[in-house]
Design an enzyme around this catalytic site. Sequence first.
Site, PDB file in Angstrom:
ATOM      1  N   TYR A  40       0.848  -1.198   0.000  1.00  0.00           N
ATOM      2  CA  TYR A  40       0.000   0.000   0.000  1.00  0.00           C
ATOM      3  C   TYR A  40       0.878   1.240   0.000  1.00  0.00           C
ATOM      4  O   TYR A  40       1.940   1.252   0.634  1.00  0.00           O
ATOM      5  CB  TYR A  40      -0.897   0.022   1.250  1.00  0.00           C
ATOM      6  CG  TYR A  40      -2.321  -0.379   0.940  1.00  0.00           C
ATOM      7  CD1 TYR A  40      -3.066   0.342   0.014  1.00  0.00           C
ATOM      8  CD2 TYR A  40      -2.910  -1.475   1.569  1.00  0.00           C
ATOM      9  CE1 TYR A  40      -4.362  -0.024  -0.285  1.00  0.00           C
ATOM     10  CE2 TYR A  40      -4.213  -1.842   1.270  1.00  0.00           C
ATOM     11  CZ  TYR A  40      -4.932  -1.113   0.341  1.00  0.00           C
ATOM     12  OH  TYR A  40      -6.212  -1.462   0.044  1.00  0.00           O
ATOM     13  N   ASP A  99      -6.742  13.837 -24.808  1.00  0.00           N
ATOM     14  CA  ASP A  99      -6.776  12.420 -24.413  1.00  0.00           C
ATOM     15  C   ASP A  99      -6.116  11.647 -25.554  1.00  0.00           C
ATOM     16  O   ASP A  99      -6.722  11.427 -26.611  1.00  0.00           O
ATOM     17  CB  ASP A  99      -8.236  11.996 -24.210  1.00  0.00           C
ATOM     18  CG  ASP A  99      -8.377  10.503 -23.873  1.00  0.00           C
ATOM     19  OD1 ASP A  99      -7.421   9.746 -24.120  1.00  0.00           O
ATOM     20  OD2 ASP A  99      -9.456  10.117 -23.381  1.00  0.00           O
ATOM     21  N   ARG A 128      -2.129  -2.358 -18.455  1.00  0.00           N
ATOM     22  CA  ARG A 128      -3.344  -1.530 -18.376  1.00  0.00           C
ATOM     23  C   ARG A 128      -3.184  -0.527 -17.248  1.00  0.00           C
ATOM     24  O   ARG A 128      -3.082  -0.907 -16.077  1.00  0.00           O
ATOM     25  CB  ARG A 128      -4.567  -2.407 -18.107  1.00  0.00           C
ATOM     26  CG  ARG A 128      -4.756  -3.532 -19.072  1.00  0.00           C
ATOM     27  CD  ARG A 128      -6.091  -4.196 -18.881  1.00  0.00           C
ATOM     28  NE  ARG A 128      -7.073  -3.509 -19.672  1.00  0.00           N
ATOM     29  CZ  ARG A 128      -7.266  -3.728 -20.965  1.00  0.00           C
ATOM     30  NH1 ARG A 128      -6.514  -4.600 -21.613  1.00  0.00           N
ATOM     31  NH2 ARG A 128      -8.178  -3.075 -21.633  1.00  0.00           N
TER      32      ARG A 128
END
Length: 440
Positions: free
Chosen positions: A50, A205, A240
């Site tokens: 984490y 984008d 991804r």
Amino acid sequence: MNLKKTDKQIYDIIQKEAKRQAETLMMIPSENMAPEEIREAVGSILINKYSEGQPYRRYYQGMENVNILESLVEKRALKAFHADPNAWDVNVQAYSGSPANAAVYLALLEPGDTIMSMFLPDGGHISHGWIFKERKLSLASKIYNISFYHVDPKTKIFDYEEIAKQAKKVKPKLIISGGTAYPRDIRHDKLGKIAKSIGAYYLADISHEAGLVATEVLQSPFKYADAVMCTTHKTLRGPRGALIFIRKEHIDALDKAVFPGLQGGPHNHTIAGIGVALKHATTSKFKAYAKQVVKNAQVLAAELKKAGYDVVSGGTDKHLILLDLRKQGLSGNIPAMALEKAGIICNYNTVPYDTGSPMYPSGLRLGTPGITTRNMKEKQMKQIAHWIDEVIKETSQYVLPEKGKKEFVEIVTKNLSKNKKLIDISTQIKKLCRKFPIPD
Ligand code: DSN
């Protein structure tokens, strides 16, 4: 492999998927094949950590390695995209493209502000605020006021003067370019100028084009934009994930928008894989790959045009081609299913000024990033164009009825599965795939 012993079910699915990918042509323009070292990074023990916060400003202990990793990947991102580190900063934590876009909105806009974005059937993206038949279908359209801009009905290319007129009228706070199916180069210089003239921000984008922009095969938006975002798994050939670049004065707002605004712990394993992809993207080998992706798409488009297809906008400047099948009296979904049976994996898609519905649109979208990763070149493109034509002609008898679409699709699927020509082409494609294996 331990998985084989401990979870045969999942192991077998992965093996079958590996076989499917090896034996078919990946021609969905947003897909690609990440190399082994990227998969190694993504499958690493970084998955265990984490790390909420930013490098060296975290909410957890045990951060010494992840801090170095994230800072390194940020530096690589700026370098790979030739972004001036004095003017630009980057956040590498967004899980994927849609949350990355949402983070930019959260950083730069207030609820109710107006966004101008590309209309979906003209090649835009759902996360830029899709509204269909007055239904607000994405988070952006529920929170912001969306005004779509369109391609010219004749050329299917953007008319920047029209966009400028619309911008003056609707006064957006943000103009977005980019999406999923616009085959032409986007003029970031013009859009940046339009945004500036009305005091709006410009977000490019470049998810689809990232690998082509990093290698300067397409125009870079960095000189003209306030923010640039991309996913990392398309032409960039990484895992991804996503990158969000933003002008330095907005980086604190952006970092806060990503965490705690939208996300929790960054996926450090993905960030590591993105880092490996960014290193690849700066090599001459990758530049040659990017150029070949475009060359292949242009040959494919020219061959399909020769065979009588309506190639939207008359061709392509990049990695994708959109066919409008209305001239053949077809919608895109049966050809897409037939091509799948033959071993060509592409997708049915809306086209500009489509008269079909989202499930039964008139277009077929094809791309070359995946097949170029397999080192296929112009000669193979000509062969593939020929197969595409043969498959579409062979199955053009199957026209969608007004009613009973589901049942019809089932019948067609059975018919397609037994079609001798499709079986024969799929055998030839398997042979071609063996000749051009997926590189490790
Ligand atoms: N779904 C992607 C595409 O296929 O273009 C974009 O997010």
